[in-house]
Write a protein that holds these residues in place. Structure first.
Motif, PDB file in Angstrom:
ATOM      1  N   THR A  73      16.007 -38.058   3.937  1.00  8.97           N
ATOM      2  CA  THR A  73      16.877 -38.753   2.992  1.00  8.97           C
ATOM      3  C   THR A  73      17.780 -39.729   3.743  1.00  8.97           C
ATOM      4  OG1 THR A  73      18.659 -37.147   3.170  1.00  8.97           O
ATOM      5  CG2 THR A  73      16.961 -36.687   1.533  1.00  8.97           C
ATOM      6  N   PHE A  90      25.876 -47.502  -1.624  1.00  3.96           N
ATOM      7  CA  PHE A  90      24.690 -46.646  -1.546  1.00  3.96           C
ATOM      8  C   PHE A  90      25.006 -45.191  -1.836  1.00  3.96           C
ATOM      9  CE2 PHE A  90      20.876 -48.120   1.140  1.00  3.96           C
ATOM     10  CZ  PHE A  90      20.663 -49.153   0.258  1.00  3.96           C
ATOM     11  N   SER A 116      25.484 -43.277  -4.197  1.00  4.29           N
ATOM     12  CA  SER A 116      24.740 -42.488  -5.178  1.00  4.29           C
ATOM     13  C   SER A 116      23.330 -42.162  -4.695  1.00  4.29           C
ATOM     14  CB  SER A 116      24.682 -43.237  -6.501  1.00  4.29           C
ATOM     15  OG  SER A 116      24.139 -44.515  -6.267  1.00  4.29           O
ATOM     16  N   SER A 117      22.825 -42.966  -3.744  1.00  5.12           N
ATOM     17  CA  SER A 117      21.444 -42.723  -3.284  1.00  5.12           C
ATOM     18  C   SER A 117      21.405 -41.922  -2.000  1.00  5.12           C
ATOM     19  CB  SER A 117      20.725 -44.047  -3.042  1.00  5.12           C
ATOM     20  OG  SER A 117      20.935 -44.931  -4.084  1.00  5.12           O
ATOM     21  N   ALA A 177      18.548 -39.622  -1.635  1.00 11.59           N
ATOM     22  CA  ALA A 177      17.208 -40.117  -1.954  1.00 11.59           C
ATOM     23  C   ALA A 177      16.395 -40.197  -0.668  1.00 11.59           C
ATOM     24  CB  ALA A 177      17.304 -41.492  -2.598  1.00 11.59           C
ATOM     25  N   LEU A 186      12.926 -45.943  -1.339  1.00 13.16           N
ATOM     26  CA  LEU A 186      13.792 -47.119  -1.545  1.00 13.16           C
ATOM     27  C   LEU A 186      12.988 -48.413  -1.450  1.00 13.16           C
ATOM     28  CD1 LEU A 186      16.794 -46.130   0.765  1.00 13.16           C
ATOM     29  CD2 LEU A 186      16.632 -45.817  -1.699  1.00 13.16           C
ATOM     30  N   TRP A 202      16.444 -52.681   0.587  1.00 14.33           N
ATOM     31  CA  TRP A 202      17.445 -51.636   0.819  1.00 14.33           C
ATOM     32  C   TRP A 202      17.234 -50.965   2.161  1.00 14.33           C
ATOM     33  CZ3 TRP A 202      19.635 -48.331  -3.653  1.00 14.33           C
ATOM     34  CH2 TRP A 202      19.950 -49.173  -4.743  1.00 14.33           C
TER      35      TRP A 202
END
Lengths: 247, 364
Positions: A94, A126, A128-129, A132, A137, A141
């Protein structure tokens, strides 16, 4: 007098009979965006590897980030950041795990890692991601993330090896905004690129042909000197006589 | 720099854990191989169908047939005529046909009296499966001979593996194979993947020493291999009932040495290969084939042609499998197989040395 962060003199690198880099000398100042241009095979990569402490010159002398390029490669590595032309984060980790890994590599404490990573994520919007997977992505990004991760340990110099390859124009533009921001804070940017319009954004540009630096000045002065409108034309004039590499 | 090593180990573990399919394969392959070789594939010969040709079905003949059909390996399918022999062998109704001499009984008594006579029993075997054919004739001769001569000349005792279970033979071989598979193949692929993805470049520019990157890569694979080792040992002991009288500690110690050796091999492959596919192919062709063919896993080394016998000396699995076999089945201690240990240790040192040197040279 501006502070120099890279100062090399008469650097030569030979592989057997082949002289990849021949008597290269230049200075790079603090906070400057230094464009390092050259056709394929001109010796760019070899030169950059020496500046990053990955290989030692055959002869010459020089200082990068306060350490000797002739024998202090390991120390140089601690004080520089590096982002390669290929996307180089781990797709199966992540965003947060990638940051933590590189923070760990550069020896940041867990408190520093936490603070620094949050700052950088906020800057990129970023946050919030952060959980991820990087692989999910979009490419733009990823490039931006690569860049901030290269700065996670707050290096004095960041080496960018064709950072915007394969990226769309809008993202390229945003990417260059990030570069400017970092340079404003006093970080020196050393960038190679194949896009000649990007060369125009640099504070100073050097053009390397057959292992030798053929021109080094601000984009404005270079254009005047050769009497042309763009850096692209300057590059073409200089690269015309190139004997090796070529295409 | 302790923390950077920790970060790396963590990162490698995450790679492995995220890749669930590979994990599953790594854990399942050993179990599958154990079950396959332990139960399904066996070199024991069972259910051999036998037909008999005998023009005079005298008591002597009947007695011989009776003895044979009592044996668990053979199934007596009936009497046939001589002209049917070819047909029933071709149609696979019988695997072997026994032809008794017309004058079987009289000649038998002549033999008992020490009068030399020409052969009185002919065995016709379907040799399309060499292994079955060989075993069948050996068994048959045993049974029929035993019956003929009143007194047995041989007293045979099967030591170490009295039930002649083929699983005993295969488990050490599987161990030799599986650790190469897990350690060598997976580490080489994972190192080469970093080269291919370009992440290795970034790691090399970082202040972390290459040796450290490599060691950190090996740690999780080493742990996985240890889990696989425990799994195989548990299956061998509880499912297949292999004795392991040589001491579990010794087997573990030797296996761990072999694990390190496999990891070094993986590193060596990764310095040669530049893409994951090449790494896989090299691991498969250069490591798996010799293990299958030249390690004594499937075929006894004594039976190899001289050239391959010599070559087999450089196959690490040969020495490992041999030692494990001795320890697991013959109940030898690790001290008794010191020669194998020394050879494996020597190989580990050489391979690790060469691959670390190659790895460092590559960087320049």
């Amino acid at each position: 007098m501006r502070e120099t962060v890279i100062s090399i003199k008469d650097i030569t690198k030979r592989f057997g009979d082949f002289t990849a880099v021949n008597n290269m000398s230049f200075d790079v100042y603090k906070g400057e965006i230094f464009g390092f241009l050259g056709a394929n095979g001109a010796g760019k990569t070899t030169a950059m590897r020496m500046l990053c402490g990955l290989s030692y010159p055959t002869s010459g002398s020089g200082i990068v980030a306060g350490y000797d390029v002739m024998n202090e490669g390991e120390r140089i590595k601690r004080h520089i950041g590096y982002m390669s032309q290929r996307f180089s984060l781990y797709n199966d980790l992540t965003v947060w795990e990638n940051m933590r890994l590189f923070a760990g590599i550069y020896g940041l404490s867990s408190k520093e890692t936490q603070e620094r990573s949050m700052d950088l994520l906020n800057e990129l919007n970023f946050t919030s991601s952060k959980d991820a997977l990087v692989g999910s992505l979009p490419l733009g990004w990823k490039q931006k993330l690569s860049f901030v991760i290269a700065t996670i340990h707050d290096p004095e110099i960041i080496f960018l090896d064709e950072p915007t390859g394969g990226v769309d124009p809008i993202t390229r533009r945003q990417f260059w905004e990030m570069i400017y921001k970092a340079a404003d804070k006093g970080t020196t940017i050393f960038v190679t690129t194949h896009y000649m319009d990007e060369a125009e954004y640099c504070s100073r540009v050097s053009i390397m042909v057959d292992g030798v630096i053929k021109a080094l000045d601000t984009p404005m002065c270079l254009k005047q000197q050769f009497g042309v409108q763009t850096i692209d034309e300057v590059f073409r004039i200089l690269a015309r006589d190139a004997k090796r590499g070529g295409q | 720099m302790k923390s950077s090593f920790g970060s790396f180990v963590k990162k490698e573990s995450l790679h492995i854990l995220r890749d669930k399919r590979t994990m599953l394969v790594v854990m399942l392959i050993p179990v599958m191989l154990m079950i396959l070789f332990g139960f399904a594939i066996s070199t024991e010969v069972n259910n051999i169908n036998i037909a008999v040709v005998a023009n005079n079905r005298t008591d002597g003949v009947k007695d011989a047939v009776e003895r044979m059909s009592q044996n668990e390996y053979f199934t007596f399918i009936g009497y046939v005529y001589p002209d049917q022999i070819d047909g029933i062998l071709r149609s696979n109704k019988a695997n072997a046909v026994i032809v008794f001499d017309d004058d079987y009984e009289r000649k038998l008594s002549q033999i008992a009296n020490g009068v030399p006579v020409p052969p009185i029993i002919q065995v016709v075997v379907d040799a399309s499966n060499v292994n079955t054919a060989g075993m069948a004739t050996a068994y048959l001769q045993n049974i029929l001979l035993e019956h003929d001569s009143q007194q047995s000349f041989f007293d045979t005792r099967m030591l170490f593996n009295p039930q002649m279970k083929s699983a005993y033979n295969f488990v050490p071989g599987i161990m030799g194979l599986i650790f190469i598979l897990v350690c060598a193949m997976m580490t080489s692929v994972s190192i080469v993947r970093e080269k291919e993805m370009g992440t290795m470049e970034v790691l090399l520019v970082s202040p972390v020493r290459p040796v450290k990157i490599i060691c950190a890569k090996m740690v999780p694979y080493f742990l996985i291999s240890c889990i696989v080792l425990v799994l195989i040992m548990a299956l061998a002991q509880y499912l297949l009932g292999i004795p392991m009288e040589g001491g579990v500690a010794g087997i573990f110690a030797l296996s761990i040495l072999y694990l390190v050796l496999s990891l070094s091999l993986g590193l060596l492959v990764s310095t040669i290969a530049s893409t994951q596919i090449v790494a896989l192919l090299v691991s498969a062709m250069v490591m798996m084939m010799p293990i299958l063919m030249l390690s004594g896993m499937l075929f006894p080394i004594e039976n190899l042609p001289v050239f391959f016998k010599v070559v087999s000396n450089i196959v690490p699995a040969r020495w490992y499998i041999d030692a494990i076999r001795k320890m697991m089945i013959q109940g030898e201690s690790i001290v008794a197989v010191w020669k194998n240990c020394a050879i494996l240790l020597g190989m580990t040192v050489v391979i690790l040395g060469v691959s670390l040197k190659k790895f460092n040279d590559k960087l320049e």
